[in-house]
Write an enzyme that holds these catalytic residues in place. Structure first.
Site, PDB file in Angstrom:
ATOM      1  N   LYS A 175      16.690  -9.132  -3.057  1.00  0.00           N
ATOM      2  CA  LYS A 175      15.150  -7.622  -2.534  1.00  0.00           C
ATOM      3  C   LYS A 175      15.738  -7.589  -1.444  1.00  0.00           C
ATOM      4  CE  LYS A 175      12.439  -9.051  -6.932  1.00  0.00           C
ATOM      5  NZ  LYS A 175      11.547  -9.374  -6.998  1.00  0.00           N
ATOM      6  N   LYS A 200       6.671   4.650 -13.494  1.00  0.00           N
ATOM      7  CA  LYS A 200       5.825   4.788 -14.858  1.00  0.00           C
ATOM      8  C   LYS A 200       5.374   5.578 -15.730  1.00  0.00           C
ATOM      9  CE  LYS A 200       3.521   0.152 -12.317  1.00  0.00           C
ATOM     10  NZ  LYS A 200       2.978  -0.164 -11.560  1.00  0.00           N
ATOM     11  N   GLU A 218       0.651  -8.330  -8.676  1.00  0.00           N
ATOM     12  CA  GLU A 218       1.776  -7.470 -10.073  1.00  0.00           C
ATOM     13  C   GLU A 218       2.636  -8.972 -11.087  1.00  0.00           C
ATOM     14  OE1 GLU A 218       3.277  -2.985  -8.899  1.00  0.00           O
ATOM     15  OE2 GLU A 218       4.945  -4.642  -8.249  1.00  0.00           O
ATOM     16  N   GLU A 242       4.143  -9.012  -6.473  1.00  0.00           N
ATOM     17  CA  GLU A 242       4.062  -7.537  -5.406  1.00  0.00           C
ATOM     18  C   GLU A 242       2.546  -8.064  -5.276  1.00  0.00           C
ATOM     19  OE1 GLU A 242       5.780  -4.487  -5.366  1.00  0.00           O
ATOM     20  OE2 GLU A 242       7.881  -5.032  -5.058  1.00  0.00           O
ATOM     21  N   ARG A 263      -3.686  -0.957  -3.131  1.00  0.00           N
ATOM     22  CA  ARG A 263      -4.367   0.486  -2.663  1.00  0.00           C
ATOM     23  C   ARG A 263      -5.486   0.844  -4.220  1.00  0.00           C
ATOM     24  NH1 ARG A 263       0.809   0.639  -4.701  1.00  0.00           N
ATOM     25  NH2 ARG A 263       1.166   1.202  -6.144  1.00  0.00           N
ATOM     26  N   ARG A 278       1.346   9.755 -18.599  1.00  0.00           N
ATOM     27  CA  ARG A 278       1.202   9.997 -18.030  1.00  0.00           C
ATOM     28  C   ARG A 278       2.171  10.803 -18.074  1.00  0.00           C
ATOM     29  NH1 ARG A 278       3.029   7.021 -11.887  1.00  0.00           N
ATOM     30  NH2 ARG A 278       1.276   4.883 -13.149  1.00  0.00           N
TER      31      ARG A 278
HETATM   32  C1  MV4 Z   1      12.826  -8.541 -11.057  1.00  0.00           C
HETATM   33  C2  MV4 Z   1      13.658  -8.263 -11.890  1.00  0.00           C
HETATM   34  C3  MV4 Z   1      13.968  -9.518 -12.434  1.00  0.00           C
HETATM   35  N1  MV4 Z   1      13.860 -10.846 -11.775  1.00  0.00           N
HETATM   36  N2  MV4 Z   1      13.066  -9.853  -9.785  1.00  0.00           N
HETATM   37  C4  MV4 Z   1      11.639  -4.472  -9.368  1.00  0.00           C
HETATM   38  C5  MV4 Z   1      10.715  -3.239  -9.037  1.00  0.00           C
HETATM   39  C6  MV4 Z   1      10.093  -4.709  -7.435  1.00  0.00           C
HETATM   40  N3  MV4 Z   1       8.983  -5.058  -7.201  1.00  0.00           N
HETATM   41  C7  MV4 Z   1      10.699  -6.323  -8.799  1.00  0.00           C
HETATM   42  N4  MV4 Z   1      11.589  -5.497  -9.548  1.00  0.00           N
HETATM   43  C8  MV4 Z   1      12.295  -6.484 -10.213  1.00  0.00           C
HETATM   44  N5  MV4 Z   1      11.830  -7.919 -10.326  1.00  0.00           N
HETATM   45  C9  MV4 Z   1      13.457 -11.339 -10.848  1.00  0.00           C
HETATM   46  N6  MV4 Z   1      13.565 -12.088  -9.883  1.00  0.00           N
HETATM   47  C10 MV4 Z   1      13.122  -7.219 -12.277  1.00  0.00           C
HETATM   48  C11 MV4 Z   1      13.137  -6.253 -11.685  1.00  0.00           C
HETATM   49  C12 MV4 Z   1      12.684  -4.941 -12.518  1.00  0.00           C
HETATM   50  C13 MV4 Z   1      11.710  -4.374 -12.991  1.00  0.00           C
HETATM   51  C14 MV4 Z   1      10.424  -5.111 -12.339  1.00  0.00           C
HETATM   52  C15 MV4 Z   1       9.216  -4.610 -13.271  1.00  0.00           C
HETATM   53  C16 MV4 Z   1       8.944  -2.914 -13.743  1.00  0.00           C
HETATM   54  C17 MV4 Z   1      10.568  -2.600 -14.311  1.00  0.00           C
HETATM   55  C18 MV4 Z   1      11.666  -3.167 -13.197  1.00  0.00           C
HETATM   56  C19 MV4 Z   1      12.818  -2.241 -13.700  1.00  0.00           C
HETATM   57  C20 MV4 Z   1      13.950  -2.792 -13.248  1.00  0.00           C
HETATM   58  C21 MV4 Z   1      14.217  -4.456 -12.487  1.00  0.00           C
END
Ligand code: MV4
Length: 451
Positions: free
Chosen positions: A158, A237, A275, A288, A292, A339
């Site tokens: 990431k 979303k 989150e 995260e 806001r 939405r």
């Molecule tokens: C992840 C994950 C799986 N494993 N982290 C996507 C947005 C970013 N804020 C973090 N995200 C993700 N992190 C780990 N370790 C899967 C996602 C992810 C996801 C997370 C929340 C909502 C939708 C998503 C769609 C694809 C991947």
């Protein structure tokens, strides 16, 4: 309380903030671009200042123009809404430098939490659960390989400056790792001008569950329960609900307490969202923190009987949270937000700007519509495609779903394609109705959203 505030935003959120301010007896100034001259926000606001042409880079993102508008109108504080400058530490600092209150957290908090690798390492120190991984930036592919071997494949790389899914790469095996590491770094450098990345164990089929928090400068910190935002498409979303159908009372309490450790740990003040990813075993991990107010804040308001925007104004004015004495809150009902975007689900949710020829909003018990649209409104191609948020609530999830079906069927929008038929299909979907929704729901259960 402030005498007058400026709203550095447009659309439904500008209207939402004007309404909260007026209920508190606070006068408003809204800034607007040439494309928004005839907007509902301009009509409802006590004053309005044009700050430039339609492109946001020449209007809603120009810090000196917004500060100047606050100065000439005598606004004491600025609410940034969501998007635009809402998570700009530079903007928060420019407000402070000009003796204007930024209605949000400190520039230091925005900076500290905006760097995702740093935010994660910080949260781990405060005892907030985090996904096993590098707990900070990884400099080289060799270091990445070492962490990956420790936590096991697949892993997710990431971007520290990322968020919202940009700059992520999955490596399924050691063979793929170096390639994915380089790809993530390159993408991050191009997208954010910062190539720092960190590494995590990849969770399969997670849910996105986030906790709404409020903290004031008088020492109160509280949470307003969680929202489930698993129904997303390409990190956009589409439908959010509160409480999460996936949490039992014990997990809800543990998640709320973890969110409060995060808030107290960083000394966060104002409204924010923590989150979490929820795995299939019911464990949750910090992902995260958003510094806001979010698009989906109304579902939290409806289940807790609160007004998050008014609380933001109170907090920024140095007053205590008005509902602090009610903490800890528990969900009083079930709420769902839909939405309604000017997008065509049949064409991959392609944006559909154009003129709205008919706009009949639903009403009745358990229904709220937050919108800036009226019949005759021309949806500009310049901004996001959110037309309205339909929020419904009921004593149970089933009652909220029934209200959602009823309200969506009353909602008539003509002139542009909308996401209404998509939402109607979600409410007929057995997997959604069972509450077993994961972040890949639209892809795996809804044919990507193509009806
Ligand atoms: C992840 C994950 C799986 N494993 N982290 C996507 C947005 C970013 N804020 C973090 N995200 C993700 N992190 C780990 N370790 C899967 C996602 C992810 C996801 C997370 C929340 C909502 C939708 C998503 C769609 C694809 C991947």
């Amino acid at each position: 309380m402030f005498d007058k505030i400026l709203i550095a935003n447009r659309g439904e959120v500008a209207v939402r903030i004007i309404r909260a301010a007026h209920e508190l007896g606070v006068k408003t100034v809204v800034v607007y671009s040439e494309a928004d001259r005839d907007s509902l926000a301009v009509k409802l606001s006590d004053e309005a200042v044009c700050i430039g042409p339609a492109p946001s880079a020449k209007s809603y993102l120009v810090i000196p123009n917004i500060i100047g508008a606050a100065q000439i109108t005598g606004a004491q504080a600025i609410h940034p809404g969501y998007g635009f400058l809402s998570e700009s530490a530079e903007f928060a600092r420019a407000c402070a430098d000009n003796d204007i209150t930024f209605i949000g957290p400190s520039p230091e908090a925005i900076e500290q939490l905006g760097d995702k690798a740093n935010a994660k390492a910080t949260m781990a120190r405060f005892g907030v659960p985090t996904v096993p991984g590098s707990d900070g930036a990884v400099a080289t592919a060799e270091d990445a390989a070492r962490f990956a071997a420790e936590v096991g494949y697949p892993v997710l790389i990431k971007a520290s400056a990322g968020g919202g899914g940009k700059g992520m790469r999955v490596a399924e095996s050691a063979e793929e790792l170096e390639k994915m590491f380089v790809a993530a770094k390159t993408e991050a450098a191009n997208a954010f001008g910062n190539d720092e990345v960190y590494l995590e164990k990849y969770l399969s089929h997670p849910r996105h569950v986030e906790v709404q928090v409020l903290a004031d400068s008088c020492g109160n910190a509280m949470h307003l329960c969680e929202r489930d935002c698993s129904i997303q498409r390409r990190h956009q979303k589409l439908l959010e609900e509160a409480p999460s159908p996936a949490l039992d009372e014990q997990t809800r309490q543990a998640m709320g307490e973890a969110a409060l450790r995060a808030v107290r740990g960083v000394g966060y003040v104002n409204a924010g969202t923590i989150e979490f990813l929820l795995d299939t075993d019911g464990r949750f991990y910090f992902m995260e923190m958003n510094t806001r107010v979010q698009v989906e804040h109304p579902v939290s308001e409806m289940i807790t009987g609160s007004d998050i925007i008014k609380e933001q104004l109170r907090i920024a004015a140095g007053e205590p949270i008005s509902i602090a004495h009610r903490a800890p809150l528990s969900p009083g009902c079930h709420a769902i937000e839909f939405r309604i975007n000017a997008e065509d689900p049949a064409k991959g949710f392609m944006p559909c700007p154009g003129t709205i020829t008919r706009f009949d909003v639903p009403g009745g018990p358990g229904v709220r519509v937050d919108t800036h649209i009226r019949a005759g409104y021309k949806v500009p191609p310049t901004y996001d495609s959110l037309l309205a948020k339909l929020i419904v609530w009921g004593d149970t999830r089933a009652e909220a779903v029934a209200r959602g079906k009823r309200a969506l069927s009353e909602f008539v929008i003509e002139g542009v394609a909308t996401t209404i038929p998509f939402h109607q299909a979600v409410l007929e979907n057995e997997v959604f109705l069972s509450g077993e929704v994961y972040t890949d729901f639209i892809e795996t259960q809804m044919n990507g959203g193509t009806l």
